[in-house]
Design an enzyme around this catalytic site. Sequence first.
Site, PDB file in Angstrom:
ATOM      1  N   GLY A  53      30.702  56.593  48.321  1.00 24.75           N
ATOM      2  CA  GLY A  53      29.971  57.804  48.652  1.00 24.75           C
ATOM      3  C   GLY A  53      30.184  58.293  50.075  1.00 24.75           C
ATOM      4  N   HIS A  54      30.996  57.603  50.854  1.00 27.81           N
ATOM      5  CA  HIS A  54      31.159  57.961  52.274  1.00 27.81           C
ATOM      6  C   HIS A  54      32.626  57.956  52.647  1.00 27.81           C
ATOM      7  CE1 HIS A  54      30.403  57.784  56.688  1.00 27.81           C
ATOM      8  NE2 HIS A  54      29.264  58.343  56.352  1.00 27.81           N
ATOM      9  N   PHE A  55      33.345  58.875  52.430  1.00 32.95           N
ATOM     10  CA  PHE A  55      33.113  60.087  51.652  1.00 32.95           C
ATOM     11  C   PHE A  55      34.134  60.126  50.520  1.00 32.95           C
ATOM     12  CE2 PHE A  55      31.972  61.066  56.050  1.00 32.95           C
ATOM     13  CZ  PHE A  55      30.673  61.508  55.897  1.00 32.95           C
TER      14      PHE A  55
END
Length: 153
Positions: A53-55
């Site tokens: 999720g990052h990123f």
Amino acid sequence: MTKHDDIMDIRRIMELLPHRYPFLLVDRVVDFVAGESLKAYKNVTFNEGFFQGHFPGLPVMPGVLILEALAQTGGLFVMHTIDEPLGDRVFLFAGMNKVKFRKPVVPGDKLDLNVFYIKNKMNIWRMRGVAEVDGVVVAQGEFTASVASKGDM
């Protein structure tokens, strides 16, 4: 460290720190100078959960995790200095100052973690941390931490 036997592998690190997967962010200690400094590293791989999720499409290690890795390195410095396991105590962040992020850390990087003793009084420790990749500073700052009894929390 002057003897190869004093280099801390993951087993020794796990004896000194309570952190475990996925939050143990130090793979090996490679140098220790009593009363002065400790150098460790973390191998950053794409398999780290936070990269999902990052990123998406641009994997970057979160800066707060780089600081956490430095804090764990500081914890190892303190625990190796007093030469005893935490037991019923925990090493907690008490503050951060002069924090700067200089360059992104990405999968494939070897994150070198350096902590330098500033001072301590009783159970409060101040250190300067510098994180590098290939000799280039990626993050730095000063942090304060305390060794507290779990029963006092």
